[in-house]
Write a protein that holds these residues in place. Structure first.
Motif, mmCIF file in Angstrom:
data_model
loop_
_atom_site.group_PDB
_atom_site.id
_atom_site.type_symbol
_atom_site.label_atom_id
_atom_site.label_comp_id
_atom_site.label_asym_id
_atom_site.label_seq_id
_atom_site.Cartn_x
_atom_site.Cartn_y
_atom_site.Cartn_z
ATOM 1 N N TYR B 90 0.833 -1.211 0.000
ATOM 2 C CA TYR B 90 0.000 0.000 0.000
ATOM 3 C C TYR B 90 0.866 1.259 0.000
ATOM 4 O O TYR B 90 0.684 2.146 0.826
ATOM 5 C CB TYR B 90 -0.912 0.009 1.229
ATOM 6 N N THR B 91 1.829 1.328 -0.903
ATOM 7 C CA THR B 91 2.706 2.488 -0.962
ATOM 8 C C THR B 91 2.168 3.521 -1.953
ATOM 9 O O THR B 91 2.033 3.229 -3.144
ATOM 10 C CB THR B 91 4.127 2.069 -1.412
ATOM 11 N N PRO B 92 1.846 4.731 -1.491
ATOM 12 C CA PRO B 92 1.440 5.783 -2.436
ATOM 13 C C PRO B 92 2.558 6.043 -3.450
ATOM 14 O O PRO B 92 3.743 5.889 -3.123
ATOM 15 C CB PRO B 92 1.221 7.003 -1.531
ATOM 16 N N LYS B 94 4.035 8.565 -4.608
ATOM 17 C CA LYS B 94 5.084 9.509 -4.221
ATOM 18 C C LYS B 94 6.177 8.858 -3.367
ATOM 19 O O LYS B 94 7.292 9.350 -3.274
ATOM 20 C CB LYS B 94 4.455 10.675 -3.447
ATOM 21 N N PHE B 95 5.845 7.737 -2.745
ATOM 22 C CA PHE B 95 6.795 7.092 -1.838
ATOM 23 C C PHE B 95 7.389 5.794 -2.399
ATOM 24 O O PHE B 95 8.064 5.053 -1.699
ATOM 25 C CB PHE B 95 6.112 6.819 -0.488
ATOM 26 N N SER B 97 9.870 3.350 -4.241
ATOM 27 C CA SER B 97 11.312 3.309 -4.500
ATOM 28 C C SER B 97 11.590 2.179 -5.480
ATOM 29 O O SER B 97 10.755 1.280 -5.646
ATOM 30 C CB SER B 97 12.082 3.059 -3.203
ATOM 31 N N LYS B 100 11.361 -1.056 -3.755
ATOM 32 C CA LYS B 100 9.979 -1.491 -3.515
ATOM 33 C C LYS B 100 9.386 -2.111 -4.780
ATOM 34 O O LYS B 100 8.727 -3.159 -4.718
ATOM 35 C CB LYS B 100 9.158 -0.284 -3.052
ATOM 36 N N PRO B 144 -6.367 4.006 -3.980
ATOM 37 C CA PRO B 144 -5.139 4.697 -3.578
ATOM 38 C C PRO B 144 -4.160 3.775 -2.851
ATOM 39 O O PRO B 144 -4.567 2.976 -1.998
ATOM 40 C CB PRO B 144 -5.647 5.788 -2.628
ATOM 41 N N ASN B 189 -3.945 -6.856 8.354
ATOM 42 C CA ASN B 189 -3.014 -5.858 8.860
ATOM 43 C C ASN B 189 -3.419 -4.441 8.507
ATOM 44 O O ASN B 189 -3.511 -3.589 9.352
ATOM 45 C CB ASN B 189 -1.614 -6.111 8.286
ATOM 46 N N ILE B 190 -3.691 -4.237 7.235
ATOM 47 C CA ILE B 190 -3.874 -2.868 6.785
ATOM 48 C C ILE B 190 -5.268 -2.349 7.113
ATOM 49 O O ILE B 190 -5.461 -1.177 7.350
ATOM 50 C CB ILE B 190 -3.576 -2.748 5.262
#
Lengths: 81, 243
Positions: B90-92, B94-95, B97, B100, B144, B189-190
């Motif tokens: 669940y990485t937006p 903008k974040f 890498s 990732k 998202p 978890n999320i």
């Protein structure tokens, strides 16, 4: 103890400059209720998690973010985790 | 429905994969479990043996190509394959890498492709077999934070379509099952909701799915009951995409 406990509350607040795009960091204080900000959304929650995981190697549960209101409270919860 | 068929299930130490392996045993098939957690694999095999089936397991980390090769070499010929191993992210955007991207695609796409390539290369998949990919409705939506997960599942779904035509001459069938939100350890978890299947999300007319719901559909696709189906992408989401 985790990496967050090594940064001051003021430094913690500055971390949100990279998370909020539309909200000037200068308008925020430790007592600001982040859930009242116009920019607040589920994407912000994911952004907080991603930012702190990448920079501080800590995993913040969504519940921690939802259960708190101010940056000060959030700092307390995260630093004591 | 699956009498004496050897069926490999990747990522079978928990969640959907675990239930699929159990249900294969309940339907008289021979599930072959693989995953990273050997204790969990052993525990599930014991459960399946209690039901009178004959499971085996092979511990393997499919991120490692050598371990894929070892797994493939150790396998009997297969009549079924369920590509289930995967991780949620669940990485937006903008974040994101590079690391990732590599992590998500290695687990959700690359390792699965390498596994199938080797299974075909070593002629481990019988003619008239069935291959089932576990996709996700995320790859068809715009939720998202799910960009990498959704893209990796979309890549897998596209791969499956091409694979379907390439193996069709051998009467090997290839289908994708794209579930909506299913309560598993991964989603628990999320979402911070109980993983007991009882939670009703207002966007799911029939409530959240369970691992049983997905496993039932997988058993159908593995069985001869779906003998005229290949190249499909079936959405199973409790009506989520109706609105």
């Amino acid at each position: 103890m985790n990496n967050i406990s090594k940064v001051s509350r003021e430094e913690f607040l500055l971390e949100f400059e990279n998370i909020f795009d539309e909200t000037p960091i200068a308008s925020l204080s430790l007592s600001t209720n982040y859930k009242d900000l116009d920019e607040w959304s589920s994407l912000i929650v994911l952004s907080i998690i991603a930012h702190f995981e990448e920079k501080f190697s800590i995993v913040i549960a969504p519940k921690t973010i939802y259960d708190n209101e101010t940056f000060n409270e959030l700092y307390n919860s995260i630093s004591q985790a | 429905m699956l009498s004496e068929k050897n069926i490999l299930v990747t990522g079978s130490s928990s969640g959907i994969g675990r239930q699929i392996a159990i249900d294969i045993g309940l339907n008289k098939g021979n599930p072959i479990l693989t995953g990273r957690n050997i204790e969990k694999l052993e525990e599930i095999c014991k459960l399946i043996i209690q039901e009178g089936a004959h499971p085996v397991y092979h511990q393997a980390d499919l991120r490692n190509e050598n371990e894929i090769t070892d797994l493939v070499m150790s396998l009997p010929n297969l009549s079924g394959l369920v590509i289930n191993a995967g991780i949620i992210d669940y990485t937006p955007v903008k974040f994101i890498s590079k690391a990732k991207i590599d992590d998500i695609f290695l687990v959700n796409f690359t390792s699965n492709v390498i596994l199938i390539k080797k299974l075909l290369e070593y002629k481990k998949i019988n003619n008239n077999s069935s291959i089932v990919f576990i996709g996700s409705i995320s790859s068809k939506l715009g939720v998202p934070g799910t960009s990498l997960y959704a893209a990796s599942k979309a890549a897998l779904t596209s791969f499956a379509k091409v694979l379907a035509i390439e193996v069709s001459a051998k009467k090997i069938r290839v289908n994708v099952l794209s579930p909506g939100l299913v309560t598993t350890d991964l989603t628990g978890n999320i979402r911070d909701k109980k993983s007991d299947g009882s939670e009703k999300d207002k966007n799911y007319p029939l409530g959240w799915g369970t691992t049983h719901n997905v496993a039932n559909a997988v058993i159908f696709l593995l069985s001869d009951k779906s003998e005229w189906m290949t190249g499909t992408d079936i959405v199973i989401d409790g009506g989520f995409t109706l609105s």
